[in-house]
Motif scaffolding. Sequence first.
Motif, PDB file in Angstrom:
ATOM      1  N   HIS A  53     -33.126  22.516  55.238  1.00  0.00           N
ATOM      2  CA  HIS A  53     -32.454  21.526  54.398  1.00  0.00           C
ATOM      3  C   HIS A  53     -31.088  21.188  55.000  1.00  0.00           C
ATOM      4  CE1 HIS A  53     -30.616  20.485  50.191  1.00  0.00           C
ATOM      5  NE2 HIS A  53     -30.847  19.406  50.918  1.00  0.00           N
ATOM      6  N   ILE A  54     -30.883  19.909  55.300  1.00  0.00           N
ATOM      7  CA  ILE A  54     -29.639  19.404  55.877  1.00  0.00           C
ATOM      8  C   ILE A  54     -29.072  18.348  54.942  1.00  0.00           C
ATOM      9  CG2 ILE A  54     -28.613  18.162  57.822  1.00  0.00           C
ATOM     10  CD1 ILE A  54     -30.851  19.237  59.568  1.00  0.00           C
ATOM     11  N   SER A  55     -27.749  18.370  54.730  1.00  0.00           N
ATOM     12  CA  SER A  55     -27.154  17.385  53.836  1.00  0.00           C
ATOM     13  C   SER A  55     -25.668  17.224  54.105  1.00  0.00           C
ATOM     14  CB  SER A  55     -27.357  17.824  52.376  1.00  0.00           C
ATOM     15  OG  SER A  55     -27.127  16.753  51.483  1.00  0.00           O
ATOM     16  N   ASP A  56     -25.156  16.039  53.797  1.00  0.00           N
ATOM     17  CA  ASP A  56     -23.715  15.760  53.687  1.00  0.00           C
ATOM     18  C   ASP A  56     -22.903  16.228  54.889  1.00  0.00           C
ATOM     19  OD1 ASP A  56     -23.168  14.820  50.637  1.00  0.00           O
ATOM     20  OD2 ASP A  56     -24.835  16.229  50.710  1.00  0.00           O
ATOM     21  N   ALA A  57     -23.298  15.772  56.061  1.00  0.00           N
ATOM     22  CA  ALA A  57     -22.501  16.093  57.249  1.00  0.00           C
ATOM     23  C   ALA A  57     -21.248  15.227  57.337  1.00  0.00           C
ATOM     24  CB  ALA A  57     -23.343  15.912  58.518  1.00  0.00           C
ATOM     25  N   HIS A  58     -21.285  14.005  56.788  1.00  0.00           N
ATOM     26  CA  HIS A  58     -20.121  13.093  56.811  1.00  0.00           C
ATOM     27  C   HIS A  58     -19.505  13.062  58.211  1.00  0.00           C
ATOM     28  CE1 HIS A  58     -19.932  12.273  52.460  1.00  0.00           C
ATOM     29  NE2 HIS A  58     -20.365  13.517  52.321  1.00  0.00           N
ATOM     30  N   THR A  59     -20.334  12.800  59.193  1.00  0.00           N
ATOM     31  CA  THR A  59     -19.927  12.968  60.588  1.00  0.00           C
ATOM     32  C   THR A  59     -19.094  11.805  61.107  1.00  0.00           C
ATOM     33  OG1 THR A  59     -22.052  14.089  60.900  1.00  0.00           O
ATOM     34  CG2 THR A  59     -20.781  13.566  62.867  1.00  0.00           C
ATOM     35  N   LEU A  60     -18.028  12.155  61.821  1.00  0.00           N
ATOM     36  CA  LEU A  60     -17.300  11.226  62.677  1.00  0.00           C
ATOM     37  C   LEU A  60     -17.665  11.554  64.120  1.00  0.00           C
ATOM     38  CD1 LEU A  60     -13.774  11.420  60.987  1.00  0.00           C
ATOM     39  CD2 LEU A  60     -15.521   9.644  60.639  1.00  0.00           C
ATOM     40  N   ALA A  61     -17.536  10.585  64.995  1.00  0.00           N
ATOM     41  CA  ALA A  61     -17.931  10.782  66.390  1.00  0.00           C
ATOM     42  C   ALA A  61     -17.149  11.924  67.044  1.00  0.00           C
ATOM     43  CB  ALA A  61     -17.734   9.493  67.174  1.00  0.00           C
ATOM     44  N   PRO A 353     -10.421  16.707  54.261  1.00  0.00           N
ATOM     45  CA  PRO A 353     -11.264  17.551  55.117  1.00  0.00           C
ATOM     46  C   PRO A 353     -10.970  19.041  54.993  1.00  0.00           C
ATOM     47  CG  PRO A 353      -9.485  16.634  56.413  1.00  0.00           C
ATOM     48  CD  PRO A 353      -9.318  16.082  55.011  1.00  0.00           C
ATOM     49  N   VAL A 354     -10.914  19.522  53.754  1.00  0.00           N
ATOM     50  CA  VAL A 354     -10.656  20.936  53.524  1.00  0.00           C
ATOM     51  C   VAL A 354     -11.727  21.505  52.600  1.00  0.00           C
ATOM     52  CG1 VAL A 354      -8.166  20.721  53.841  1.00  0.00           C
ATOM     53  CG2 VAL A 354      -9.140  20.480  51.555  1.00  0.00           C
ATOM     54  N   ARG A 355     -11.971  22.803  52.760  1.00  0.00           N
ATOM     55  CA  ARG A 355     -12.861  23.545  51.875  1.00  0.00           C
ATOM     56  C   ARG A 355     -12.196  24.881  51.552  1.00  0.00           C
ATOM     57  NH1 ARG A 355     -18.596  22.939  51.441  1.00  0.00           N
ATOM     58  NH2 ARG A 355     -19.328  20.965  52.290  1.00  0.00           N
ATOM     59  N   THR A 356     -12.363  25.323  50.339  1.00  0.00           N
ATOM     60  CA  THR A 356     -11.879  26.652  49.986  1.00  0.00           C
ATOM     61  C   THR A 356     -12.978  27.394  49.240  1.00  0.00           C
ATOM     62  OG1 THR A 356     -10.907  25.879  47.895  1.00  0.00           O
ATOM     63  CG2 THR A 356      -9.483  25.892  49.832  1.00  0.00           C
ATOM     64  N   PHE A 357     -13.265  28.613  49.687  1.00  0.00           N
ATOM     65  CA  PHE A 357     -14.275  29.479  49.083  1.00  0.00           C
ATOM     66  C   PHE A 357     -15.613  28.755  48.919  1.00  0.00           C
ATOM     67  CE2 PHE A 357     -10.072  30.763  47.572  1.00  0.00           C
ATOM     68  CZ  PHE A 357     -10.021  32.061  48.072  1.00  0.00           C
ATOM     69  N   CYS A 358     -15.896  27.887  49.878  1.00  0.00           N
ATOM     70  CA  CYS A 358     -17.126  27.090  49.846  1.00  0.00           C
ATOM     71  C   CYS A 358     -17.437  26.628  51.262  1.00  0.00           C
ATOM     72  CB  CYS A 358     -16.955  25.893  48.914  1.00  0.00           C
ATOM     73  SG  CYS A 358     -18.403  24.849  48.766  1.00  0.00           S
ATOM     74  N   PRO A 359     -17.916  27.524  52.131  1.00  0.00           N
ATOM     75  CA  PRO A 359     -18.143  27.151  53.526  1.00  0.00           C
ATOM     76  C   PRO A 359     -19.261  26.126  53.662  1.00  0.00           C
ATOM     77  CG  PRO A 359     -19.074  29.307  53.069  1.00  0.00           C
ATOM     78  CD  PRO A 359     -18.285  28.922  51.855  1.00  0.00           C
ATOM     79  N   PRO A 360     -19.182  25.288  54.692  1.00  0.00           N
ATOM     80  CA  PRO A 360     -20.261  24.326  54.945  1.00  0.00           C
ATOM     81  C   PRO A 360     -21.538  25.060  55.336  1.00  0.00           C
ATOM     82  CG  PRO A 360     -18.693  24.349  56.757  1.00  0.00           C
ATOM     83  CD  PRO A 360     -18.105  25.196  55.681  1.00  0.00           C
ATOM     84  N   GLU A 361     -22.689  24.452  55.001  1.00  0.00           N
ATOM     85  CA  GLU A 361     -23.937  25.193  55.166  1.00  0.00           C
ATOM     86  C   GLU A 361     -25.119  24.287  55.438  1.00  0.00           C
ATOM     87  OE1 GLU A 361     -24.471  27.150  51.379  1.00  0.00           O
ATOM     88  OE2 GLU A 361     -25.335  25.348  50.450  1.00  0.00           O
ATOM     89  N   ALA A 362     -26.106  24.863  56.096  1.00  0.00           N
ATOM     90  CA  ALA A 362     -27.475  24.369  56.117  1.00  0.00           C
ATOM     91  C   ALA A 362     -28.333  25.501  55.567  1.00  0.00           C
ATOM     92  CB  ALA A 362     -27.903  23.993  57.530  1.00  0.00           C
ATOM     93  N   ILE A 363     -29.501  25.163  55.056  1.00  0.00           N
ATOM     94  CA  ILE A 363     -30.304  26.165  54.353  1.00  0.00           C
ATOM     95  C   ILE A 363     -31.726  26.187  54.892  1.00  0.00           C
ATOM     96  CG2 ILE A 363     -31.172  26.935  52.104  1.00  0.00           C
ATOM     97  CD1 ILE A 363     -28.415  24.462  52.013  1.00  0.00           C
ATOM     98  N   ILE A 364     -32.219  27.387  55.127  1.00  0.00           N
ATOM     99  CA  ILE A 364     -33.636  27.613  55.402  1.00  0.00           C
ATOM    100  C   ILE A 364     -34.288  28.078  54.106  1.00  0.00           C
ATOM    101  CG2 ILE A 364     -35.264  29.202  56.488  1.00  0.00           C
ATOM    102  CD1 ILE A 364     -34.477  27.127  58.418  1.00  0.00           C
ATOM    103  N   ILE A 365     -35.346  27.388  53.705  1.00  0.00           N
ATOM    104  CA  ILE A 365     -36.176  27.829  52.585  1.00  0.00           C
ATOM    105  C   ILE A 365     -37.534  28.229  53.152  1.00  0.00           C
ATOM    106  CG2 ILE A 365     -37.405  27.123  50.498  1.00  0.00           C
ATOM    107  CD1 ILE A 365     -34.565  27.384  49.835  1.00  0.00           C
TER     108      ILE A 365
END
Length: 375
Positions: A53-61, A353-365
């Motif tokens: 499961h991949i989501s919300d990368a909000h990617t810039l080049a 562009p900050v996160r606290t106590f919520c690291p970015p993730e991808a998920i394997i199910i």
Amino acid sequence: MRKTTAALAGSASMLAVGLGSLAYGLIHSHSYRLRRRSVLLPSRDAKPLRILHISDAHTLARHTKRLAFLRDLADTKPDLVVLTGDMIAQAEAIAPVLDALDGLLDVPGVFVFGSNDYVAPTFKNPFRYLRGPSSKQVDDADRARVTPLPWRDMRAAFKARGWVDLTNTRATVRVAGWDLDFVGVDDAHMGLDRFPPPAARGVGSDAEAEAGGAAGGGVAGAGGPGGAGDAGGASSGWEREAATVEGAQARPYARIGVTHAPYQRVLSRMVDDGCSLIFAGHTHGGQVCLPPHNAIVSNCDLDPALASGLFEWPRNEQSAPAIKGDGAVIAKDEPRAAWVQVSAGIGSSTYMPVRTFCPPEAIIIDAIPLAGAHA
């Protein structure tokens, strides 16, 4: 003098804490995680099914570390990729994203888009986000500032490699020996979701077209083995009615919902439709959370406690908290009950562009049939 010195010291301390928190949030926003969760299927003789499961990368080049994380996800060797939108934040990011996903595009996949695939983000006061869900639609004041993104190019590239667009539609994908019925909707946060009508019954394996790139997954159009969501049906989403497979070889089966934004109306409609597993993103897991992982908002009508993780839907008094890290659950074997997987996302808001106590993730199910777990 002493009061002045104390005031200055207090201000300096607050400034230091603020700068330290900002630095932590910036670093944490690139502390990527791969979560591993399992859905255990009792007494089902089938091979395990791995879903990425991949989501919300909000990617810039310029997001080289984020793109490298996306590229490395091919090493997880999934049987299926589920992408729930907001992959880009500028037109120039499409080519780097497609390059980073190149290895995964050889794997069968399904996708829906989110608002930031359609239009580039605009600056808004970040504290508005803490007051509740952001505006669902572009208001008149923002309309002139909105920059459309070439999402059609990304869609065409995905489809050319065999991925299935689930925007307000249904499809059936045959992968790893499984028949998977999908129902998907467009971005509910923008009010674009239109739940597709039930598929025709009796559509069998003869309707399937071989597709899915190098992995050889089979894809049917709307409907397919297992028929459509009959809201009054008695089967769970891990089963299909006997009449739909009469005369055909029965294969392991699941009905899966895919949406960008996990609004309650969408989750409940998918459960009523017979889905046993639902994938969503959009929330960023709250993005700015309190320890240990307590979201302040979900940016939709979900309880912030459900802003990320694997949890059952609908909720009741006995419902367990959402699984935020690795973990395992038992598949729901009754109708109108599902597990919902909400991703905290790989990226963050472009202007925050900050996160606290919520690291970015991808998920394997991993869907693991216990009878075949050691096969």
